[in-house]
Design an enzyme around this catalytic site. Structure first.
Site, short mmCIF file in Angstrom:
data_model
loop_
_atom_site.label_atom_id
_atom_site.label_comp_id
_atom_site.label_asym_id
_atom_site.label_seq_id
_atom_site.Cartn_x
_atom_site.Cartn_y
_atom_site.Cartn_z
N THR A 8 33.44 48.91 -41.16
CA THR A 8 33.50 48.62 -39.69
C THR A 8 33.39 47.16 -39.63
OG1 THR A 8 32.81 49.27 -37.44
CG2 THR A 8 31.11 49.30 -39.02
N LYS A 13 27.39 50.55 -34.77
CA LYS A 13 27.81 51.56 -35.87
C LYS A 13 26.64 51.76 -36.84
CE LYS A 13 32.41 53.16 -34.56
NZ LYS A 13 33.60 53.26 -35.21
N GLU A 43 43.88 48.97 -39.03
CA GLU A 43 43.95 50.28 -38.31
C GLU A 43 45.34 50.66 -37.80
OE1 GLU A 43 40.96 50.16 -35.15
OE2 GLU A 43 39.95 48.66 -36.17
N ASP A 76 36.15 56.98 -37.41
CA ASP A 76 36.80 56.57 -36.02
C ASP A 76 36.27 57.79 -34.98
OD1 ASP A 76 39.13 54.41 -35.94
OD2 ASP A 76 39.05 55.02 -38.02
N SER A 77 35.91 57.15 -33.64
CA SER A 77 35.59 58.01 -32.79
C SER A 77 36.22 57.84 -31.50
CB SER A 77 34.08 57.88 -32.83
OG SER A 77 33.73 56.49 -32.81
N PHE A 153 25.77 51.61 -26.91
CA PHE A 153 27.08 50.73 -26.52
C PHE A 153 28.09 51.49 -26.11
CE2 PHE A 153 29.69 52.31 -30.23
CZ PHE A 153 28.97 53.13 -30.90
N GLY A 154 29.25 50.89 -26.04
CA GLY A 154 30.46 51.49 -25.58
C GLY A 154 30.17 52.42 -24.23
N ASP A 156 28.20 54.74 -23.92
CA ASP A 156 26.91 55.21 -23.63
C ASP A 156 26.31 55.32 -22.28
OD1 ASP A 156 26.63 56.30 -26.26
OD2 ASP A 156 25.56 54.40 -26.80
N ARG A 182 28.41 61.12 -34.13
CA ARG A 182 28.19 60.13 -35.52
C ARG A 182 27.33 60.99 -36.41
NH1 ARG A 182 28.03 56.23 -32.90
NH2 ARG A 182 30.42 55.95 -32.79
P1 IMP Z 1 36.13 52.99 -33.07
O1 IMP Z 1 35.93 54.50 -33.59
O2 IMP Z 1 35.54 51.76 -33.68
O3 IMP Z 1 37.83 52.92 -33.04
O4 IMP Z 1 35.80 52.79 -31.41
C1 IMP Z 1 35.91 54.05 -30.80
C2 IMP Z 1 35.44 53.50 -29.37
O5 IMP Z 1 34.97 54.85 -28.94
C3 IMP Z 1 34.29 52.60 -29.07
O6 IMP Z 1 34.45 51.38 -29.01
C4 IMP Z 1 33.47 53.07 -27.83
O7 IMP Z 1 34.18 52.63 -26.96
C5 IMP Z 1 33.62 54.50 -27.90
N1 IMP Z 1 32.55 55.16 -28.92
C6 IMP Z 1 32.75 55.73 -29.97
N2 IMP Z 1 31.38 56.37 -30.23
C7 IMP Z 1 30.80 55.94 -29.32
C8 IMP Z 1 29.40 56.22 -28.85
O8 IMP Z 1 28.48 56.74 -29.83
N3 IMP Z 1 28.84 55.60 -27.79
C9 IMP Z 1 29.65 54.91 -26.72
N4 IMP Z 1 30.91 54.99 -26.92
C10 IMP Z 1 31.38 55.40 -28.10
#
Ligand code: IMP
Length: 207
Positions: A8, A13, A43, A76-77, A153-154, A156, A182
């Site tokens: 990553t 993360k 990706e 990936d999430s 982040f993101g 949250d 996660r």
């Molecule tokens: P990726 O897995 O790096 O493609 O990103 C997934 C996106 O989902 C992230 O940029 C966040 O916007 C959101 N995301 C994934 N996991 C979390 C988390 O634990 N908290 C908040 N946002 C999340």
């Protein structure tokens, strides 16, 4: 030391994973690193997080010396919102960048149903085993009416996990990592790794 390569560029993360493993195993038996900048992280777009994670992992494995690592992981999430039929899901990172928290709150303005979940899929490879594996984890909750809190982040600041009345960003990382998608996905992979290693030790001891 068990060496994990976590594919990553999102240092949030990496920080979370270090914290998860430290909390769980008390002693520092794991080290977690991101790949060096010369390793390209490739990706793909797909509706399936597992396809996305596996593709990136397999592409990275072509360039990485497995001997240096005990486990290589790609996660990936995404955030899946019920009233939006699972959107943004696998497109979460793009949607976060383009419309942000306010944009998502706006999409939900007229919706009474605010149920949502985070899902993480980890694709991983264990040293000495040819196959690649998948583990996943989910955390369920609701989308708040407004963004609250400063940690994490993101998404949250807009996600309230079931059983709480605060967002992940208000609850802070110590609570988030006890509940998160996660954490669940990573622990399944680590559990698998530890069983594999102890099976090997067992085989050695009986031979
Ligand atoms: P990726 O897995 O790096 O493609 O990103 C997934 C996106 O989902 C992230 O940029 C966040 O916007 C959101 N995301 C994934 N996991 C979390 C988390 O634990 N908290 C908040 N946002 C999340």
């Amino acid at each position: 030391m068990i060496k994990i390569l976590y594919i990553t560029r999102n240092m949030n993360k990496i920080r979370e994973i270090e914290k998860i493993l430290r909390k769980l195993f008390k002693e520092e038996i794991f080290s977690v690193e991101a790949p060096s900048s010369d390793i390209e992280i490739i990706e793909i777009q797909s509706d399936d997080l597992a396809d996305i994670a596996l593709y990136t992992l397999r592409k990275a494995l072509e360039k990485i010396n497995m001997e240096k690592w005990d486990i290589i992981m790609r996660e990936d999430s995404g955030l899946f919102i019920e009233a939006l039929n699972g959107f943004p899901g696998p497109y979460s990172s793009y949607v976060y960048k383009k419309i942000g928290l306010d944009g998502v709150l706006k999409l939900l303005e007229r919706h009474e149903n605010r149920r949502a979940f985070f899902k993480a899929v980890v694709a991983y490879k264990i040293k000495g085993i040819d196959d690649t594996f998948i583990s996943s984890g989910e955390v369920y909750g609701v989308i708040s009416r407004e963004a609250r809190g400063l940690e994490g982040f993101g998404f949250d600041p807009i996600f309230i996990p079931d059983g709480y009345d605060k967002t992940f960003a208000e609850l802070g990382e110590d609570i988030k990592i006890m509940l998160s998608h996660r954490t669940k996905a990573i622990l399944k992979a680590i559990d698998h790794y530890l069983k594999t290693v102890s099976n090997k030790l067992y085989h050695i001891s009986v031979e």
